[in-house]
Design an enzyme around this catalytic site. Structure first.
Site, mmCIF file in Angstrom:
data_model
loop_
_atom_site.group_PDB
_atom_site.id
_atom_site.type_symbol
_atom_site.label_atom_id
_atom_site.label_comp_id
_atom_site.label_asym_id
_atom_site.label_seq_id
_atom_site.Cartn_x
_atom_site.Cartn_y
_atom_site.Cartn_z
ATOM 1 N N ASN A 52 0.792 -1.233 0.000
ATOM 2 C CA ASN A 52 0.000 0.000 0.000
ATOM 3 C C ASN A 52 0.828 1.289 0.000
ATOM 4 O O ASN A 52 0.296 2.346 -0.336
ATOM 5 C CB ASN A 52 -0.993 -0.005 1.163
ATOM 6 C CG ASN A 52 -0.309 0.014 2.504
ATOM 7 O OD1 ASN A 52 0.742 -0.595 2.670
ATOM 8 N ND2 ASN A 52 -0.876 0.710 3.457
ATOM 9 N N GLU A 65 5.331 -4.037 11.959
ATOM 10 C CA GLU A 65 4.313 -2.982 11.906
ATOM 11 C C GLU A 65 3.111 -3.561 11.196
ATOM 12 O O GLU A 65 3.202 -3.934 10.024
ATOM 13 C CB GLU A 65 4.849 -1.757 11.149
ATOM 14 C CG GLU A 65 5.909 -0.987 11.905
ATOM 15 C CD GLU A 65 5.416 -0.397 13.217
ATOM 16 O OE1 GLU A 65 4.192 -0.347 13.451
ATOM 17 O OE2 GLU A 65 6.275 -0.018 14.030
ATOM 18 N N CYS A 111 -2.664 1.877 6.726
ATOM 19 C CA CYS A 111 -2.739 1.270 8.050
ATOM 20 C C CYS A 111 -3.184 2.283 9.093
ATOM 21 O O CYS A 111 -3.723 1.923 10.128
ATOM 22 C CB CYS A 111 -1.389 0.678 8.429
ATOM 23 S SG CYS A 111 -0.060 1.866 8.248
ATOM 24 N N GLU A 121 9.670 2.606 13.955
ATOM 25 C CA GLU A 121 10.306 2.949 12.681
ATOM 26 C C GLU A 121 10.547 4.453 12.556
ATOM 27 O O GLU A 121 10.228 5.242 13.418
ATOM 28 C CB GLU A 121 9.410 2.488 11.531
ATOM 29 C CG GLU A 121 9.238 0.979 11.523
ATOM 30 C CD GLU A 121 8.863 0.442 10.164
ATOM 31 O OE1 GLU A 121 9.747 0.036 9.412
ATOM 32 O OE2 GLU A 121 7.657 0.447 9.859
HETATM 33 P P1 NAD Z 1 0.450 -9.072 3.879
HETATM 34 O O1 NAD Z 1 0.673 -9.386 5.309
HETATM 35 O O2 NAD Z 1 -0.442 -9.945 3.091
HETATM 36 O O3 NAD Z 1 1.857 -9.083 3.081
HETATM 37 C C1 NAD Z 1 2.927 -8.256 3.500
HETATM 38 C C2 NAD Z 1 4.230 -8.866 2.989
HETATM 39 O O4 NAD Z 1 4.454 -10.112 3.650
HETATM 40 C C3 NAD Z 1 4.220 -9.167 1.490
HETATM 41 O O5 NAD Z 1 5.472 -8.854 0.936
HETATM 42 C C4 NAD Z 1 3.961 -10.664 1.469
HETATM 43 O O6 NAD Z 1 4.408 -11.298 0.291
HETATM 44 C C5 NAD Z 1 4.747 -11.122 2.684
HETATM 45 N N1 NAD Z 1 4.379 -12.442 3.213
HETATM 46 C C6 NAD Z 1 3.223 -13.115 3.042
HETATM 47 N N2 NAD Z 1 3.295 -14.308 3.678
HETATM 48 C C7 NAD Z 1 4.498 -14.382 4.270
HETATM 49 C C8 NAD Z 1 5.157 -15.352 5.079
HETATM 50 N N3 NAD Z 1 4.583 -16.507 5.406
HETATM 51 N N4 NAD Z 1 6.396 -15.072 5.525
HETATM 52 C C9 NAD Z 1 6.996 -13.908 5.238
HETATM 53 N N5 NAD Z 1 6.431 -12.951 4.456
HETATM 54 C C10 NAD Z 1 5.194 -13.188 3.979
HETATM 55 O O7 NAD Z 1 -0.017 -7.559 3.818
HETATM 56 P P2 NAD Z 1 -0.462 -6.715 2.536
HETATM 57 O O8 NAD Z 1 -1.783 -7.234 2.041
HETATM 58 O O9 NAD Z 1 0.663 -6.626 1.572
HETATM 59 O O10 NAD Z 1 -0.643 -5.258 3.182
HETATM 60 C C11 NAD Z 1 -1.803 -4.856 3.841
HETATM 61 C C12 NAD Z 1 -1.658 -4.976 5.340
HETATM 62 O O11 NAD Z 1 -0.508 -4.256 5.758
HETATM 63 C C13 NAD Z 1 -2.809 -4.368 6.122
HETATM 64 O O12 NAD Z 1 -3.183 -5.253 7.149
HETATM 65 C C14 NAD Z 1 -2.222 -3.087 6.713
HETATM 66 O O13 NAD Z 1 -2.861 -2.686 7.901
HETATM 67 C C15 NAD Z 1 -0.802 -3.464 6.900
HETATM 68 N N6 NAD Z 1 0.124 -2.320 6.908
HETATM 69 C C16 NAD Z 1 0.686 -1.920 8.090
HETATM 70 C C17 NAD Z 1 1.555 -0.833 8.136
HETATM 71 C C18 NAD Z 1 2.149 -0.342 9.433
HETATM 72 O O14 NAD Z 1 3.147 0.378 9.395
HETATM 73 N N7 NAD Z 1 1.585 -0.662 10.572
HETATM 74 C C19 NAD Z 1 1.867 -0.165 6.963
HETATM 75 C C20 NAD Z 1 1.279 -0.598 5.786
HETATM 76 C C21 NAD Z 1 0.432 -1.684 5.760
#
Ligand code: NAD
Length: 483
Positions: free
Chosen positions: A151, A249, A283, A460
């Site tokens: 995102n 995060e 987020c 961060e």
């Molecule tokens: P996601 O958890 O599906 O994926 C995030 C990353 O993790 C991707 O690169 C994905 O390929 C990887 N991943 C998936 N499975 C994994 C595994 N088993 N081991 C290691 N890595 C793995 O999240 P998304 O759909 O890409 O992003 C949306 C989510 O991110 C929302 O829940 C949002 O709230 C959160 N978000 C949080 C922050 C923050 O700073 N708190 C910032 C941005 C987004």
């Protein structure tokens, strides 16, 4: 539909992947962004080995050399802000204005951490034992795995990569597969800025293969992750037995409290911007609007009026306020949550699917009124252009509702009362608090993080040093010279 092929970047070379995956524009499914390498476990292992081999030399280069590379990368990003913004809007679906602003942010982050490389310092303290002095210094951490969501495809990688390099670490970067084009462009710039071979490695591929291996490999010293709570928990389960340093995060269900004495215009602007800009896919988005009884009906009417004026459409069209949802799965999830809200007794305004000229994932922003705290729509992380309203009797109930969540990333309040604002700031269970402005949006030079299930480990951005360095305490028998 053949596209251009983009390779992984390992040990200073562009390397073919085991296979390639096409990325499509969420505003227009007939627009192929490119075909991106997908690493297998063997290639991920090569990237980790390259980062390990590069670490000793990189951890000892002068701060000036780190400054020059980071500052140079920042300048290149800023100079190409428009083209990179175009790519970002096309690939992720933010509006062009939002995308160009995000790229600008990424450039500024590199500039900021360039300066931080020069400013790293320790402390000298007097000892409680005669004859000794104490030094507290910071050292590079080692090889870090950086796992990022889709995102903020430029800003989040920037705020992990820049401090990792500033503090002398080598890294393996695994971006979300939905935004490989932005990740590739960023690493291409780092290559051009002169990062030595092996210090930055880009490994595009699935979370199940690349992400999992970064978490499980004993050759990776630490993992910094942004993404969903579920993935964060999986990463933690793999990393903690190896005692890896972790920075997670994760999600937010961020409350925005609107009190009777709020400036209605300020509150509506803060809520529309916080809930719906970037298609609500932030987020820190304000997804739970908690409104006290005296202003509730006026606030709902003003929100609906303001929402009706929002223009939803192709992210590259200049007059558009809200771009598409990121993909078909997320669009279905959003619609399912709206159906669920109706079934639970909520009143849904907006949220209609839009059939526009291009094949994209368009929906109008939705406001769900009459939500009760137990409803699923109020409790789960949806991550779309959907806000709900919880009615509160008074400030005390509003604060209780704000804190009634397992997540605690950001929180906001709109009020003219200094005492309520001060009380809220102190008692809301969130890492970041915003008063009379949108909950989404942050400054890169100050700490960023959350509480409860939203975050784990050092924060961060402004506090990145705590994650990307290791502290060492040295006792020095300095002949009794007091400090
Ligand atoms: P996601 O958890 O599906 O994926 C995030 C990353 O993790 C991707 O690169 C994905 O390929 C990887 N991943 C998936 N499975 C994994 C595994 N088993 N081991 C290691 N890595 C793995 O999240 P998304 O759909 O890409 O992003 C949306 C989510 O991110 C929302 O829940 C949002 O709230 C959160 N978000 C949080 C922050 C923050 O700073 N708190 C910032 C941005 C987004």
């Amino acid at each position: 539909m053949p596209g251009m092929r983009f390779d992984n970047y390992i040990d200073g070379r562009w390397c073919e992947g085991a296979e390639y995956r096409g990325n499509l524009n969420p505003s227009d499914q007939d627009d192929l962004i490119g075909d991106y390498a997908q690493a297998d476990a063997a290639q991920t292992g090569e990237a980790i080995a390259a980062a390990r081999a590069a670490f000793p030399a990189w951890s000892q280069v002068s701060p000036q050399q780190r400054f020059d590379i980071l500052d140079g990368a920042g300048s290149l990003i800023l100079a190409r802000r428009d083209a990179l913004g175009w790519l970002l809007a096309r690939e992720e679906g933010k509006t062009l204005a939002e995308a160009v602003a995000e790229v600008g942010r990424a450039g500024q982050i590199f500039k900021f951490f360039a300066g931080e490389a020069l400013r790293l310092h320790g402390e000298i303290l007097g000892s409680v034992r005669p004859g000794l002095n104490v030094e507290v210094t910071r050292e590079p951490l080692g090889v870090v795995g950086l796992i990022t969501p889709w995102n903020f495809p430029m800003a989040i990688p920037a705020w992990k990569i820049a401090p990792a390099l500033a503090y002398g670490n080598s890294l393996v970067f695994k971006p979300s597969g939905r935004v490989s084009g932005c990740a590739w462009a960023l690493v291409d710039i780092l290559n051009e800025a002169g990062v030595p071979k092996g210090v930055v490695n880009l490994v595009m591929g699935t979370g199940a293969v690349v992400g999992q291996l970064l978490s499980e490999s004993p050759l990776v010293d630490a993992v910094s992750f942004s993404g969903s709570v579920q993935t964060g928990q999986r990463i933690a389960a793999a990393c903690l037995p190896l005692r890896k340093k972790l920075q997670l995060e994760m999600g937010g269900r961020n409350p925005m409290v609107v009190l009777d004495d709020a400036d209605l215009e300020v509150a509506v602007e803060a809520c529309v911007s916080g809930a719906f800009h970037a298609t609500g896919q932030r987020c820190t988005a304000s997804s739970r609007l908690i409104v006290t009884a005296g202003i509730h009906d006026r606030f709902v009417a003003a929100m609906l009026e303001r929402m009706a004026a929002l223009h939803v459409g192709h992210a590259l069209t200049p007059e558009v306020d809200i771009g598409p949802v990121v993909d078909a799965t997320q669009l279905r999830k959003n619609q399912d949550y709206l159906a669920m809200a109706r079934a639970e007794g909520g009143l849904v305004h907006g949220g209609e699917l839009l059939d526009l000229e291009t094949r994209g994932f368009f929906m109008r922003p939705a406001l769900v009124v009459g939500v009760e705290p137990h409803m699923r729509i109020g409790r789960e992380d949806i991550f779309g252009p959907i806000a709900l309203i919880l009615r509160a009797r008074d400030y005390a109930e509003a604060l209780a509702l704000a804190n009634d969540s397992e997540l605690g990333l950001s929180a906001g309040i709109c009020t003219r009362s200094l005492s309520h604002a001060s009380h809220f700031k102190r008692h809301v269970q969130a890492g970041m608090v915003v008063i009379n402005a949108a909950t989404a949006g942050s400054d890169y030079h100050v700490p960023f993080g959350g509480r409860k299930h939203s975050s784990y480990g050092p924060w961060e951005q402004g506090h990145a040093r705590d994650f990307f360095t290791l502290v060492k305490t040295t006792y020095l028998n300095g002949g009794g010279v007091p400090v």
